[in-house]
Design an enzyme around this catalytic site. Structure first.
Site, PDB file in Angstrom:
ATOM      1  CE1 TYR A  53       6.229  23.306  46.301  1.00  0.00           C
ATOM      2  CE2 TYR A  53       3.850  23.352  46.031  1.00  0.00           C
ATOM      3  CZ  TYR A  53       5.067  22.740  45.816  1.00  0.00           C
ATOM      4  OH  TYR A  53       5.111  21.564  45.105  1.00  0.00           O
ATOM      5  N   PRO A 218       3.690  18.230  34.148  1.00  0.00           N
ATOM      6  CG  PRO A 218       1.445  18.849  34.067  1.00  0.00           C
ATOM      7  CD  PRO A 218       2.637  18.843  34.985  1.00  0.00           C
ATOM      8  CG  LEU A 219       2.268  21.605  30.316  1.00  0.00           C
ATOM      9  CD1 LEU A 219       1.821  23.028  29.989  1.00  0.00           C
ATOM     10  CD2 LEU A 219       1.645  20.613  29.361  1.00  0.00           C
ATOM     11  N   GLY A 221       8.222  21.739  32.285  1.00  0.00           N
ATOM     12  CA  GLY A 221       8.778  23.087  32.350  1.00  0.00           C
ATOM     13  C   GLY A 221       8.444  23.940  31.140  1.00  0.00           C
ATOM     14  N   GLY A 222       7.312  23.650  30.470  1.00  0.00           N
ATOM     15  CA  GLY A 222       6.894  24.410  29.290  1.00  0.00           C
ATOM     16  C   GLY A 222       7.340  23.809  27.983  1.00  0.00           C
ATOM     17  CG  LEU A 223      10.768  20.707  26.123  1.00  0.00           C
ATOM     18  CD1 LEU A 223      11.668  21.868  25.732  1.00  0.00           C
ATOM     19  CD2 LEU A 223      11.609  19.532  26.626  1.00  0.00           C
ATOM     20  CG  LEU A 224       6.151  18.124  26.776  1.00  0.00           C
ATOM     21  CD1 LEU A 224       5.660  17.015  27.697  1.00  0.00           C
ATOM     22  CD2 LEU A 224       6.599  17.553  25.434  1.00  0.00           C
ATOM     23  N   GLY A 225       4.476  22.642  25.883  1.00  0.00           N
ATOM     24  CA  GLY A 225       3.365  23.585  25.804  1.00  0.00           C
ATOM     25  C   GLY A 225       3.356  24.457  24.563  1.00  0.00           C
ATOM     26  N   GLY A 226       3.989  24.001  23.476  1.00  0.00           N
ATOM     27  CA  GLY A 226       4.027  24.795  22.243  1.00  0.00           C
ATOM     28  C   GLY A 226       5.127  25.829  22.255  1.00  0.00           C
TER      29      GLY A 226
END
Length: 331
Positions: A53, A218-219, A221-226
């Site tokens: 990282y 868990p989201l 890549g943002g797809l599940l974050g609204g």
């Protein structure tokens, strides 16, 4: 904060895991320290990183940021369950392509542990994780190297990441036959509402062998974050994996149905996606990778969020899982 034991171990960890991949590339050191302080104050004691990282010429930078945070004192290190990962090639990008600077040979495991300990400014890694399978290195060699490091006190537990179910089984069966080797105690895998293939074999294997499951992305890549609401209200366009998914009409319709359902229940999409993972069998806690303190605060609310049976049923209807193997692909 709520806590659980990591797989079959006695180690108690928070139900949220602080992911640090953004520390360095997107979040500067001062803000990264602020986020880690806020996480620890909120009871998050499980921090995850990786030697690579920082990426590119800055590989190792994220571990250095965490090490500088530990060096501030205040029992930061003793309060933290520290997990890092190794596999990637850590040779300088502008240098010669020397062999043995990547993967899971005994040589590279030893080199990688010592380098991470130096960057992290600590004498031990609590959970040392293999970032990917190495098809060329036998587990006999891997476990021999790990046994030495455990005896030296440099690492305490061992986990995997991105392992298929059969590799989890193979690794732990050999560990059991060797005797005295603890084997894998955790698996860090891609798992979320929209990507549930891990339910077929990875999670059942983890449960069978007593591994805690640590979902990454868990989201998704943002797809599940609204994302659609943000697109409509701010004009912010999706990128990467999310943009590819939204370009497909069927996928976009699913995300719209997901956001509409959560709007009906008065719940933020990102918090619901995390809370859903916390209801799943075998899940220790999802990795959240906040770039800001506000994003961390949103993730923390998910731990206390209770999802109704009606909502859980609705989510399954939008994002049905594949079912367990072999039923998922056989009669």
């Amino acid at each position: 904060m709520k806590y659980t034991q990591l797989g079959r171990t006695g180690l108690k960890v928070s139900r949220l895991v602080l992911g640090t991949m953004n520390f360095g590339p997107q979040t500067d050191e001062a803000d990264s320290h602020t986020i880690m302080d806020a996480a620890l104050d909120a009871g998050v004691n499980f921090f995850d990183t990786a030697n690579a990282y920082g990426w590119g010429a800055n590989k190792g930078r994220t571990e250095e940021i965490i090490g500088n945070w530990f060096a501030k004192g205040g029992d930061r290190r003793d309060k933290t369950v520290l997990a890092t990962k190794m596999y990637a090639n850590m040779a300088l990008d502008d240098g010669p392509a020397w062999p043995n600077h990547d993967k899971l040979s005994a040589v590279n495991i030893r080199r990688s542990v010592d380098a991470s300990l130096k960057r992290l400014k600590t004498d031990r890694i609590d959970v040392y994780q293999f970032h990917h399978v190495d098809r060329a290195t036998p587990f006999d060699e891997i476990w021999q190297a790990i046994d030495v490091l455990i005896q030296q006190g440099k690492i305490l537990y061992v986990g995997s990441s991105n392992f298929p179910g059969y590799k989890i089984a193979q690794a732990n069966e050999l560990a059991a036959r060797r005797g005295g080797t603890i084997g894998l105690v955790s698996e860090q895998c891609l798992y979320n509402l929209a990507e549930r293939r891990a339910e077929m074999e990875v999670i059942p294997a983890a449960q069978e062998y007593g591994l805690g499951v640590i979902p990454w992305s868990p989201l998704y890549g943002g797809l599940l974050g609204g994302i659609l609401k943000k697109e409509a209200t701010s004009g912010r366009r999706a990128g990467g994996r999310a943009a590819d998914a939204l370009a497909d009409p069927a996928s976009r319709a699913k995300i719209q149905a997901y956001e509409d359902l959560l709007d009906k229940h008065g719940i933020e999409p990102g918090e619901a996606a995390l809370a859903w993972l916390l209801t799943r069998p075998g899940v220790t806690g999802p990795i959240v990778g906040p770039r800001t303190a506000d994003q961390l605060a949103s993730a923390l609310r998910a731990v206390e969020l209770e999802l109704s049976e009606e909502l859980l049923t609705g989510l399954d209807e939008i994002f049905p899982g594949p079912g367990p193997a072999p039923e998922a692909f056989a009669w």
